[in-house]
Each structure stands twice: as structure tokens, then as C-alpha cells.
Design a protein around this motif. Structure first.
Motif, PDB file in Angstrom:
ATOM      1  N   LYS A  23       3.320 -64.175 -44.531  1.00  0.00           N
ATOM      2  CA  LYS A  23       1.865 -64.109 -44.391  1.00  0.00           C
ATOM      3  C   LYS A  23       1.186 -64.270 -45.745  1.00  0.00           C
ATOM      4  N   SER A  24       1.775 -63.668 -46.768  1.00  0.00           N
ATOM      5  CA  SER A  24       1.222 -63.797 -48.115  1.00  0.00           C
ATOM      6  C   SER A  24       1.307 -65.242 -48.587  1.00  0.00           C
ATOM      7  N   LEU A  25       2.419 -65.894 -48.294  1.00  0.00           N
ATOM      8  CA  LEU A  25       2.604 -67.289 -48.685  1.00  0.00           C
ATOM      9  C   LEU A  25       1.566 -68.185 -48.009  1.00  0.00           C
ATOM     10  N   LEU A  59       1.904 -69.630 -37.783  1.00  0.00           N
ATOM     11  CA  LEU A  59       2.907 -68.589 -37.585  1.00  0.00           C
ATOM     12  C   LEU A  59       2.254 -67.218 -37.469  1.00  0.00           C
ATOM     13  N   LYS A  60       2.537 -66.536 -36.371  1.00  0.00           N
ATOM     14  CA  LYS A  60       2.034 -65.176 -36.170  1.00  0.00           C
ATOM     15  C   LYS A  60       3.082 -64.144 -36.585  1.00  0.00           C
ATOM     16  N   SER A  62      -1.358 -67.352 -46.778  1.00  0.00           N
ATOM     17  CA  SER A  62      -2.715 -67.072 -47.273  1.00  0.00           C
ATOM     18  C   SER A  62      -2.940 -67.711 -48.641  1.00  0.00           C
ATOM     19  N   LYS A  63      -1.896 -67.757 -49.482  1.00  0.00           N
ATOM     20  CA  LYS A  63      -2.016 -68.398 -50.791  1.00  0.00           C
ATOM     21  C   LYS A  63      -2.232 -69.899 -50.631  1.00  0.00           C
ATOM     22  N   ILE A  64      -1.523 -70.492 -49.651  1.00  0.00           N
ATOM     23  CA  ILE A  64      -1.699 -71.927 -49.394  1.00  0.00           C
ATOM     24  C   ILE A  64      -3.134 -72.210 -48.963  1.00  0.00           C
ATOM     25  N   GLU A  65      -3.640 -71.383 -48.055  1.00  0.00           N
ATOM     26  CA  GLU A  65      -5.016 -71.573 -47.572  1.00  0.00           C
ATOM     27  C   GLU A  65      -6.029 -71.399 -48.699  1.00  0.00           C
TER      28      GLU A  65
END
Length: 231
Positions: free
Chosen positions: A29-31, A4-5, A33-36
Motif C-alpha cells: 500500500k505504501s508503494l 490491489l486491495k 501511494s508513492k507511485i500515485e
């Protein structure tokens, strides 16, 4: 996971203030990045895939096939896409898309909705609500246009109209389609059958998927002539 962009958060005056507020407070985006980050710490690989039509494919193909929720079905599509699998259109969906009578019925449902929205627009004085109605009207007209194009292609190739009666695809015909073709499937089956663009209740779809029995899910009677072709 989906690559998702951006997320469509709507626009001021679209008549969807509550939804815009929820989306505004959702930091996707924060979600992601936390998953990654969590996956990396756990030694897990993260594969990002094109998000196009994952929900539609899940709802049309796997939710009715396995009796699962459409959101779970959407994640199933994401997983398959990450593993490199290509999605094929179920054969009975192809048959119905080659059946003039079904397409005429689907077009008729959109014509009814179009007239209903036009009447609402005439009576509505609130500009925000008018914007929401206008937005829905454009979506309905676009969907109807796609189906009219499909119907025209059948009129140019009349031999395909008997497909629903049991003709198997000719050797060499492929069930693999581009992602944009799922848009045609979406407008052909979701609203005409379910009454909504996307519904939680997908129970009417299995008869279409398994046996192409569209008469079982027809929501209303259709005039003798729809789309210029007598039934």
C-alpha cells in the motif's frame, strides 16, 4: 496499475514460512501511494484496473507471442486494460480446448500429480509440510475438475472435437471470454505443458499459440485410454 486491495500473505502452518515472511515485510500500500504521489507531482494520470488474471493472460498470450518476460507481458495486459482493450483468446488455444485428445492428456497430467501428492501425504509426518502438500493437492484437484467439466461439455457437443484439425470458428462464435474463462486456459496449458503452474520458461508455448501443435510439447506418453475415451 493494478487496483490491489490486499495481498494474500498466506497463513501460519501453510508450509511456506519464508514466503510469508517476505510478504509480511512488503508494504504494498505504501508503494502504490508513492507511485500515485510521484505521478501526480509529474502531471501524470494514474489508472487503476482490475488485477484479475493479468499475469495469466500475459504469460499465455503475449510472452510467447512477442518473446518477452512473463512479468513484462503482465504489465502489457495492465496497460491494455487501462486503455479499454478487451482480451481475445488466441484461435489456436480455442481449437485445443475443443480437442478431446488434448484435454484428456491435460487431465492425465493432473491425475498423475494428484496421485504423487497423495503418496507424499501418506509418508509426510511434519504437519506444516502436510499442510503445504494438502494445499497443492486441492489446487490440483480443482484444476482437474475444471478440465473434466470442459471435457464433458465436448462430449455433449461432439461436433467441436474436430476443431484442432483446421475448422474455423463458426460465424457468430466469439473469441472474447470472461475473465473467469482464463482460469480454464491457465489449468489447460500451464501445468500440462510446462510442468509448473507458472514457469519462467515459456518457450514450449509458441507451438501451441501459432500452430496448435501440442504433440511437440507433450511431456510424457499417455495411455491408450484417458478419461474414458480411446485415442
Amino acid at each position: 496499475m493494478e487496483n490491489l486491495k490486499k495481498v494474500n500473505r498466506g497463513y501460519r502452518g501453510d508450509g511456506k514460512a519464508k514466503l510469508r515472511k517476505r510478504l509480511h515485510h512488503w508494504n504494498f500500500k505504501s508503494l502504490l501511494s508513492k507511485i500515485e504521489r510521484t505521478a501526480k507531482l509529474s502531471g501524470l494520470e494514474v489508472i487503476k484496473v482490475n488485477p484479475a488474471f493479468t499475469s495469466v493472460i500475459g504469460a499465455l498470450k503475449y510472452a510467447p507471442q512477442f518473446g518477452i518476460d512473463k512479468d513484462i507481458a503482465g504489465t502489457y495486459v495492465i496497460g491494455r486494460r487501462a486503455l479499454g482493450f478487451k482480451e481475445e483468446v488466441p484461435e489456436n488455444y480455442l481449437k485445443l480446448l475443443s480437442y478431446r485428445e488434448y484435454l484428456e492428456y491435460a487431465i492425465y497430467t493432473y491425475t498423475e500429480k494428484e496421485e504423487e501428492l497423495k503418496e507424499q501425504l501418506k509418508k509426510e509426518t511434519n504437519q506444516y509440510k502436510r499442510n503445504a502438500i494438502n494445499s497443492e493437492l486441492k489446487q490440483v484437484q480443482k484444476a482437474k475438475g475444471l478440465l473434466l467439466e470442459k471435457l464433458k461439455s465436448l462430449q455433449d457437443e461432439p461436433s467441436f472435437c474436430e476443431a484442432v484439425n483446421g475448422r474455423n470458428p463458426k460465424r457468430g462464435e466469439t473469441k472474447k471470454v470472461s475473465q473467469s474463462a482464463w482460469q480454464v486456459l491457465k489449468v489447460a496449458f500451464l501445468f500440462p505443458v510446462l510442468g509448473k503452474v507458472m514457469s519462467r520458461d515459456l518457450s514450449p508455448l509458441p507451438p501451441l499459440l501459432v500452430e496448435a501443435l501440442w504433440d511437440r510439447v507433450r511431456r510424457r506418453s499417455v495411455p491408450l485410454e484417458v478419461g474414458g475415451t480411446s485415442q
